[in-house]
Write an enzyme that holds these catalytic residues in place. Structure first.
Site, PDB file in Angstrom:
ATOM      1  N   ASP A   1       0.850  -1.194   0.000  1.00 15.63           N
ATOM      2  CA  ASP A   1       0.000   0.000   0.000  1.00 15.63           C
ATOM      3  C   ASP A   1       0.882   1.239   0.000  1.00 15.63           C
ATOM      4  O   ASP A   1       1.780   1.385   0.833  1.00 15.63           O
ATOM      5  CB  ASP A   1      -0.893   0.007   1.244  1.00 15.63           C
ATOM      6  CG  ASP A   1      -1.822   1.213   1.273  1.00 15.63           C
ATOM      7  OD1 ASP A   1      -2.963   1.073   0.809  1.00 15.63           O
ATOM      8  OD2 ASP A   1      -1.406   2.289   1.756  1.00 15.63           O
TER       9      ASP A   1
ATOM     10  N   TYR B   1       3.132   9.964  -0.561  1.00 20.69           N
ATOM     11  CA  TYR B   1       4.260   9.426   0.194  1.00 20.69           C
ATOM     12  C   TYR B   1       5.593   9.591  -0.546  1.00 20.69           C
ATOM     13  O   TYR B   1       6.646   9.465   0.065  1.00 20.69           O
ATOM     14  CB  TYR B   1       4.046   7.944   0.502  1.00 20.69           C
ATOM     15  CG  TYR B   1       2.759   7.625   1.221  1.00 20.69           C
ATOM     16  CD1 TYR B   1       2.077   8.591   1.961  1.00 20.69           C
ATOM     17  CD2 TYR B   1       2.208   6.349   1.174  1.00 20.69           C
ATOM     18  CE1 TYR B   1       0.890   8.300   2.608  1.00 20.69           C
ATOM     19  CE2 TYR B   1       1.032   6.044   1.826  1.00 20.69           C
ATOM     20  CZ  TYR B   1       0.374   7.019   2.536  1.00 20.69           C
ATOM     21  OH  TYR B   1      -0.797   6.729   3.179  1.00 20.69           O
TER      22      TYR B   1
ATOM     23  N   LYS C   1      -2.774   5.847  -4.075  1.00 23.60           N
ATOM     24  CA  LYS C   1      -3.850   6.793  -3.795  1.00 23.60           C
ATOM     25  C   LYS C   1      -3.661   8.099  -4.559  1.00 23.60           C
ATOM     26  O   LYS C   1      -2.535   8.546  -4.796  1.00 23.60           O
ATOM     27  CB  LYS C   1      -3.913   7.089  -2.285  1.00 23.60           C
ATOM     28  CG  LYS C   1      -3.986   5.835  -1.421  1.00 23.60           C
ATOM     29  CD  LYS C   1      -3.976   6.172   0.050  1.00 23.60           C
ATOM     30  CE  LYS C   1      -3.683   4.950   0.887  1.00 23.60           C
ATOM     31  NZ  LYS C   1      -2.272   4.520   0.817  1.00 23.60           N
TER      32      LYS C   1
ATOM     33  N   HIS D   1      -7.690   9.727  -1.805  1.00 21.66           N
ATOM     34  CA  HIS D   1      -6.995   9.738  -0.521  1.00 21.66           C
ATOM     35  C   HIS D   1      -7.805  10.395   0.598  1.00 21.66           C
ATOM     36  O   HIS D   1      -7.801   9.925   1.733  1.00 21.66           O
ATOM     37  CB  HIS D   1      -5.653  10.456  -0.680  1.00 21.66           C
ATOM     38  CG  HIS D   1      -4.618  10.005   0.290  1.00 21.66           C
ATOM     39  ND1 HIS D   1      -3.270   9.921  -0.018  1.00 21.66           N
ATOM     40  CD2 HIS D   1      -4.697   9.611   1.587  1.00 21.66           C
ATOM     41  CE1 HIS D   1      -2.594   9.497   1.026  1.00 21.66           C
ATOM     42  NE2 HIS D   1      -3.439   9.308   2.016  1.00 21.66           N
TER      43      HIS D   1
END
Length: 358
Positions: free
Chosen positions: A54, A59, A84, A117
């Site tokens: 994931d 990120y 996401k 998200h």
């Protein structure tokens, strides 16, 4: 019959999505601000059998994951990859473009799961609801084109899901929300299940706070496990797809052992039944004596339990019952589970937990 353990594409139990695909119940989460380690991801894939990763554009590690996956040697078709869409890319055209960019960074031709998200958009001149609807229509198109095998949302509340139901066609396959012993939004979980939306939980260790809680430490001592394993197992046994994150190989190894057979001082043993062995197609070849000693009793936990009566010519389907998942702390007390006399030949289908004793 052997209990399923984490390890390999077929070793981790899965939960079915509304579109017929199945998502592994245990994954490896990543994050920004030091939440990624190349060596840890490679170790998870090669040594721990992790097949569910994931991540998110936010990120900043999608391209790093591509390198780790390549180094691991694990085939793309064995992996479940989730990423996401960040709110700066919301909107119909932006969403489609962002998906392609994420695929390029990850080095894949498709995503197993693509999530919005956050519900809030912050687009000048448009309401959050308008932007969510526009963005979701793009997600639906990506799904229809096969670029996203499944689509979902993250951090959505019931009100957001209700609006999406009114504005769009395809119901999200997944809703990913924070879930741990101190954050258990049961009303939202129940709502998602009523609409065949799989509930996925992040931060199962409550950002480390759960590891020092006296009750969790007590349970860890009772079952001979670590506090992290207690939290992860508790989440999974509540029917939640669980994605703990770690940048340390030894911690990932520890987390994966949450899936293995457990025992306590009273002689109770806990198993995840193998999905393939317990599927409907193979159930006629299974006897209750494969699961427990003759005359044993069992406590059954799960989303679905199918009762089978064993006759002279094999196993025949009797009826199906829906059994609520029970919190880890109440395993032995069994407040909401079903007690079965397995001496008559009960056979149980797919992805639930049971305990036996003689």
């Amino acid at each position: 019959m052997a209990a399923a353990e984490v390890g390999g594409a077929h070793g981790c139990p899965t939960l079915p999505l509304a579109n017929g695909r199945s998502i592994p119940v245990l994954g490896l989460g990543t994050s920004h601000q030091g939440g990624y380690s190349h060596d840890a991801v490679v170790h998870a894939l090669q040594k721990c059998g992790i097949r569910h990763i994931d991540t998110a554009k936010r990120y900043g590690c999608e391209s790093l994951l591509q390198k780790a996956i390549e180094e691991s040697g694990v085939k793309r078709e064995e992996l479940w990859i989730t990423t996401k869409l960040w709110h700066s890319d919301y909107g119909y055209e932006n969403t489609k473009k962002a998906c392609l960019e994420s695929c390029e960074r990850l080095g894949v031709e498709y995503l197993d799961l693509y999530l919005i998200h956050w519900p809030d958009a912050h687009v000048p001149g448009k309401s959050n609801r308008e932007v969510r609807a526009e963005t979701w229509r793009a997600m639906e198109e990506l799904y229809e084109r096969g670029l996203c095998r499944s689509i979902g949302v993250s951090n959505f509340l019931i009100s957001h899901l209700e609006q999406l139901k009114e504005d769009c066609v395809i119901t999200p396959h997944v809703n990913q929300v924070e879930y741990h012993p101190f954050q258990r939004p049961q009303e939202l979980v129940d709502y998602c299940r009523s609409r065949d939306i799989v509930f996925e939980g992040y931060c199962p260790l409550a950002k480390g706070e759960a590891l020092t809680h006296p009750s969790i430490i007590q349970l860890a001592k009772k079952y001979g496990r670590t506090p992290a394993q207690i939290c992860i197992r508790w989440s999974i046994q509540n029917g939640i797809v669980t994605i703990p994150k770690s940048t340390k190989a030894e911690r990932i190894q520890e987390n994966c052992k949450s899936m293995r057979s457990w025992g306590d001082s009273a002689g109770h043993s806990w198993y995840f039944l193998d999905e393939q062995t317990c599927s409907v197609g193979s159930v006629s070849r299974i006897s209750c004596l494969d699961l427990v000693p003759e005359g044993g009793m069992a406590l059954v936990y799960g989303l679905n339990c199918i009762r089978m009566n064993k006759g002279n010519s094999g196993v025949e389907l009797s009826k199906e019952k829906h059994i609520p998942w029970t919190s880890l702390a109440y395993f032995i007390e069994v407040q909401a589970a079903l007690t079965l006399d397995l001496a008559v030949g009960e056979v149980l289908r797919k992805e639930f937990l049971f305990c036996w004793w003689g």
